[in-house]
Write a protein that holds these residues in place. Structure first.
Motif, PDB file in Angstrom:
ATOM      1  N   ALA A  73       0.763  -1.294  -0.063  1.00  0.00           N
ATOM      2  CA  ALA A  73       0.114   0.005  -0.061  1.00  0.00           C
ATOM      3  C   ALA A  73       0.878   1.310  -0.040  1.00  0.00           C
ATOM      4  N   VAL A  92      -6.326  -5.698   1.410  1.00  0.00           N
ATOM      5  CA  VAL A  92      -4.853  -5.647   1.960  1.00  0.00           C
ATOM      6  C   VAL A  92      -4.404  -6.659   2.626  1.00  0.00           C
ATOM      7  N   THR A  99       2.842  -3.750   7.143  1.00  0.00           N
ATOM      8  CA  THR A  99       1.388  -3.756   7.246  1.00  0.00           C
ATOM      9  C   THR A  99       0.954  -2.855   8.650  1.00  0.00           C
TER      10      THR A  99
END
Length: 318
Positions: A73, A92, A99
């Motif tokens: 991301a 995701v 993360t």
């Protein structure tokens, strides 16, 4: 997908049913680790409805009414695509400890840009990161964002993520655990050491790390990190009592057949958490090595050190 772990977790997301009835996984070409991982996965019983392809040039844009599975991301390419793409849902999947940083930034004050922990971005990159953050937060508020992770998310952070409206789904590599491990015979050495990228990234001193490694009682099986410096790896390879295994695939795949009597040592890494999930039932300890203060370089800020070691304490080894 841009890393072996992202690819593996995309397969797990399909198996768990959070990525829709059919999933097309597109990986970046020219990355050796991804080529090896694709080959490894192709030899296993992939979940039905899953296709894995390689993009040699541009990654495809997700269409409307589709589910977009995101690996990184923080990728500028992904963030730019997110400005114009309009998928029905976004999922995701894990990209290492990044993360957790993503979740921390998403639940921070509105407008906080999505930027890597060590990034020194210019104004344009900050604007792009802020816009990507707005899109993901909007998707969460609309109930269109799922976080699919094997990492232990701290309770307060988990509550904040769900407070945004996002769905937080945890997994334990159920698909991978269902697959035979015959393609990777376990190493004969009783101690398995996972390589690290912290040296190459300039976060810990090379001499401290190698001195620690070479002082361990052998024989040792050494599984390099995919971003490890070739020169450092050559030194490890030449050291008596250390056997380097150049698998290339995620250690979650290559080491899942370890047995009692063996152990895994690693500096702080996402692999510590995932291997504990995979190996605890087998009675194989996975020990995280707490990094001593004098190993860190000036590039490793206090906040970054804390972030890197957040999962190091369970089963830690000096």
């Amino acid at each position: 997908m841009e890393s072996p772990l992202q690819l593996l977790c995309a397969v797990e997301a399909r198996y768990a049913g959070v990525a829709g009835p059919s999933t097309r996984v597109v990986t970046r070409g020219r990355l050796p680790g991804l080529r090896v991982t694709r080959s490894e996965l192709a030899a296993l019983d992939l979940p039905p409805g899953l296709e894995i392809e390689t993009a040699e040039d541009r990654m495809p844009r997700p269409g409307r009414e589709t589910t977009w599975v995101l690996g990184d991301a923080f990728s500028g390419r992904m963030q730019f695509t997110s400005l114009t793409a309009a998928p029905k849902r976004m999922v995701v999947v894990d990209d290492g400890l990044a993360t957790i940083r993503l979740l921390e930034l998403l639940t921070a004050r509105a407008g906080t840009p999505l930027l890597r922990a060590r990034a020194t971005p210019g104004p344009a990159r900050r604007i792009l990161g802020a816009a990507a953050g707005l899109r993901l937060r909007a998707a969460a508020r609309a109930g269109r964002l799922t976080i699919f992770t094997a990492l232990p998310v701290p309770a307060a952070l988990s509550e904040a993520v769900r407070g945004l409206g996002a769905e937080l789904v945890t997994h334990d590599f159920a698909w991978l655990r269902s697959q035979p491990a015959v393609a990777h015979p376990r190493p004969p050495e009783s101690t398995v050491v996972l390589g690290t990228s912290l040296v190459r990234n300039g976060l810990i001193h090379r001499d401290r790390y190698l001195s620690w490694l070479f002082a361990l009682e052998g024989p040792l099986a050494y599984y390099p990190h995919r971003r490890e410096d070739p020169g450092d790896l050559a030194a490890v390879r030449d050291h008596p009592g250390v056997t380097v295994y150049d698998g290339g695939a995620p250690v979650e795949i290559t080491l899942r057949d370890l047995r009692p009597g063996q152990r895994v040592l690693s500096l702080p890494s996402t692999a510590v958490t995932s291997l504990r999930v995979l190996l605890s039932a087998r009675g194989v300890p996975v020990e995280s090595v707490e990094v001593p203060d004098d190993w860190w370089t000036p590039s490793a800020t206090v906040s970054l050190r804390s972030h890197l070691q957040m999962f190091a304490h369970e089963g830690a080894s000096p």
